[in-house]
Design an enzyme around this catalytic site. Structure first.
Site, mmCIF file in Angstrom:
data_model
loop_
_atom_site.group_PDB
_atom_site.id
_atom_site.type_symbol
_atom_site.label_atom_id
_atom_site.label_comp_id
_atom_site.label_asym_id
_atom_site.label_seq_id
_atom_site.Cartn_x
_atom_site.Cartn_y
_atom_site.Cartn_z
ATOM 1 C CE LYS A 137 -4.156 -2.002 2.002
ATOM 2 N NZ LYS A 137 -5.068 -2.072 2.942
ATOM 3 C CG ASP A 195 -8.310 0.056 3.623
ATOM 4 O OD1 ASP A 195 -8.960 -0.492 2.827
ATOM 5 O OD2 ASP A 195 -7.067 0.086 3.862
ATOM 6 N N GLY A 251 -0.653 0.899 12.448
ATOM 7 C CA GLY A 251 -0.150 0.505 11.093
ATOM 8 C C GLY A 251 -0.854 1.046 10.032
ATOM 9 C CG ASN A 278 0.748 0.128 17.961
ATOM 10 O OD1 ASN A 278 0.183 -0.754 17.535
ATOM 11 N ND2 ASN A 278 2.262 0.371 17.268
ATOM 12 C CB ALA A 295 8.528 4.637 18.401
HETATM 13 P P1 NDP Z 1 0.239 -3.343 9.791
HETATM 14 O O1 NDP Z 1 1.166 -4.544 9.729
HETATM 15 O O2 NDP Z 1 0.818 -2.235 8.827
HETATM 16 O O3 NDP Z 1 0.238 -3.138 11.246
HETATM 17 C C1 NDP Z 1 -0.291 -3.972 12.202
HETATM 18 C C2 NDP Z 1 -0.517 -3.410 13.396
HETATM 19 O O4 NDP Z 1 -0.746 -4.644 14.501
HETATM 20 C C3 NDP Z 1 0.682 -2.666 14.140
HETATM 21 O O5 NDP Z 1 0.162 -1.735 14.781
HETATM 22 C C4 NDP Z 1 1.091 -3.528 15.193
HETATM 23 O O6 NDP Z 1 2.159 -3.187 16.561
HETATM 24 C C5 NDP Z 1 -0.088 -4.582 15.799
HETATM 25 N N1 NDP Z 1 0.147 -5.958 16.145
HETATM 26 C C6 NDP Z 1 0.551 -6.997 15.500
HETATM 27 N N2 NDP Z 1 0.609 -7.793 16.267
HETATM 28 C C7 NDP Z 1 0.184 -7.519 17.678
HETATM 29 C C8 NDP Z 1 -0.004 -8.067 18.678
HETATM 30 N N3 NDP Z 1 0.251 -9.500 18.860
HETATM 31 N N4 NDP Z 1 -0.300 -7.485 19.753
HETATM 32 C C9 NDP Z 1 -0.510 -6.091 19.855
HETATM 33 N N5 NDP Z 1 -0.480 -5.557 18.423
HETATM 34 C C10 NDP Z 1 0.180 -6.211 17.265
HETATM 35 O O7 NDP Z 1 -1.055 -4.153 9.256
HETATM 36 P P2 NDP Z 1 -2.161 -3.287 8.710
HETATM 37 O O8 NDP Z 1 -2.402 -2.031 9.703
HETATM 38 O O9 NDP Z 1 -2.215 -3.088 7.188
HETATM 39 O O10 NDP Z 1 -3.555 -4.323 9.089
HETATM 40 C C11 NDP Z 1 -4.155 -4.285 10.205
HETATM 41 C C12 NDP Z 1 -5.231 -5.268 10.337
HETATM 42 O O11 NDP Z 1 -6.181 -4.720 9.715
HETATM 43 C C13 NDP Z 1 -4.710 -6.690 9.546
HETATM 44 O O12 NDP Z 1 -5.394 -7.551 10.331
HETATM 45 C C14 NDP Z 1 -5.669 -6.493 8.108
HETATM 46 O O13 NDP Z 1 -5.964 -7.586 7.792
HETATM 47 C C15 NDP Z 1 -6.917 -5.412 8.730
HETATM 48 N N6 NDP Z 1 -7.457 -4.878 7.661
HETATM 49 C C16 NDP Z 1 -8.930 -5.011 7.498
HETATM 50 C C17 NDP Z 1 -9.385 -4.384 6.436
HETATM 51 C C18 NDP Z 1 -10.956 -4.575 6.055
HETATM 52 O O14 NDP Z 1 -11.338 -4.084 4.883
HETATM 53 N N7 NDP Z 1 -11.543 -5.247 6.895
HETATM 54 C C19 NDP Z 1 -8.631 -3.305 5.440
HETATM 55 C C20 NDP Z 1 -7.378 -3.171 5.928
HETATM 56 C C21 NDP Z 1 -6.816 -3.768 6.876
HETATM 57 P P3 NDP Z 1 3.303 -2.882 16.363
HETATM 58 O O15 NDP Z 1 3.490 -1.556 15.697
HETATM 59 O O16 NDP Z 1 3.733 -2.796 17.923
HETATM 60 O O17 NDP Z 1 4.168 -3.969 15.693
#
Ligand code: NDP
Length: 274
Positions: A67, A104, A130, A152, A156
């Site tokens: 993206k 989105d 994210g 989060n 950071a």
């Molecule tokens: P990113 O990889 O960019 O971000 C992931 C986020 O999740 C970060 O903030 C990360 O924290 C956090 N995270 C991951 N694992 C954990 C954990 N075990 N405990 C706490 N926090 C955690 O992903 P996206 O932002 O692109 O996507 C996020 C979700 O949204 C996905 O599940 C995706 O499928 C869903 N989504 C759904 C859509 C829909 O249309 N329904 C559209 C777009 C996304 P940290 O910064 O600490 O790593």
């Protein structure tokens, strides 16, 4: 009538439901559409896009992890793609230029509206910072929420999101382990925690009460880990991200083909097939 051709790209891509969603939209209008999936590795989207343009493709949906790359290779960006720094829709114009959009957040706002949830004045907590959170934050602010508190795991990243949206509205960060003074009205899970496990993301103590609406960007055939947590916490309104998925696709479909599809029957059809 020539057949419009579109793609969804990402990695992995084979489980994407976008081809089915767009086919169901096209059927509503008897519209001739070909919509394919293509696995594209990070760093190679520019090459794939050049090929698509040569083939006369109308546009592509873009998913993880492309993206940000999609947003940066466009000639023009909608305000919401610019704000998010990420695009899930690229449109290939007849003059050879590429326009990036991020639907989105709009998809989530439309889904909340479809569930009868009014957003103006709501106090929101967003778990995650994210790419998805970056798409959703400006859309919620545009819809008139009172403010968004970002929680989060990596502090950071929450701070960087808050800084990015400082000029848009009331956005602040909160530590996951610190208790909240009062419950929020809308609690959004925009983390990927629970996507492949049954462990929900950590929620600050006191962040939600029975009247909080819980919205999970994740969707699943059964209950998601976050919504199971919400049920155990006595929260009544719990919504998963399937409607958002269909609504963000509908906004792309309308941009490319000038037709606004009905989303409710497509959400039901997908729910049956999850
Ligand atoms: P990113 O990889 O960019 O971000 C992931 C986020 O999740 C970060 O903030 C990360 O924290 C956090 N995270 C991951 N694992 C954990 C954990 N075990 N405990 C706490 N926090 C955690 O992903 P996206 O932002 O692109 O996507 C996020 C979700 O949204 C996905 O599940 C995706 O499928 C869903 N989504 C759904 C859509 C829909 O249309 N329904 C559209 C777009 C996304 P940290 O910064 O600490 O790593």
């Amino acid at each position: 009538m020539p057949v419009a051709h579109c793609y969804v790209v990402g990695s992995p891509i084979r489980h994407s439901r976008s081809p089915l969603i767009h086919r169901l939209f096209a059927e509503q209008f008897g519209y001739a559409l070909r919509y394919d999936r293509r696995e594209v590795q990070p760093g190679t989207l520019g090459t794939a896009v050049a090929e698509f343009q040569q083939q006369g493709v109308r546009g592509i949906n873009v998913t993880i992890p492309l993206k940000e790359e999609a947003c940066s290779l466009a000639n023009r960006r909608s305000a919401r793609a610019q704000a998010a720094g990420a695009a899930n829709v690229l449109t290939f114009e007849a003059d050879g230029s590429i326009e990036a959009d991020n639907t989105d957040g709009l998809g989530m706002v439309r889904d909340l509206e479809a569930h009868g949830i009014a957003l103006p004045g709501r106090r929101v907590m967003m778990l995650g910072a994210g790419g998805a959170a970056r798409g959703v934050v400006p859309a919620l602010l545009d819809a008139g929420v009172a403010g968004i508190v970002v929680v989060n795991r990596t502090a950071a990243k929450a701070a960087s999101l808050v800084e990015a949206f400082a000029g848009y509205g009331a956005v602040s960060a909160h530590d996951p382990a610190t208790p909240c003074a009062s419950a929020c009205e809308l609690l959004v899970n925009a983390t990927s925690a629970g996507l492949t496990s049954t462990t929900p993301p950590p929620v600050p103590p006191g962040a939600a009460d029975a009247d909080t609406v819980c919205y999970d960007l994740v969707y699943a055939s059964g209950e998601t880990a976050f919504l199971a947590w919400a049920r155990d916490a006595g929260i009544r309104r719990r919504i998963d991200g399937l409607g958002m998925l269909v609504e963000q696709a509908a906004a792309a479909f309308e941009r490319w083909h000038g037709l606004r599809p009905e989303t409710a029957p497509v959400i039901s059809a997908l729910r049956e097939r999850l």
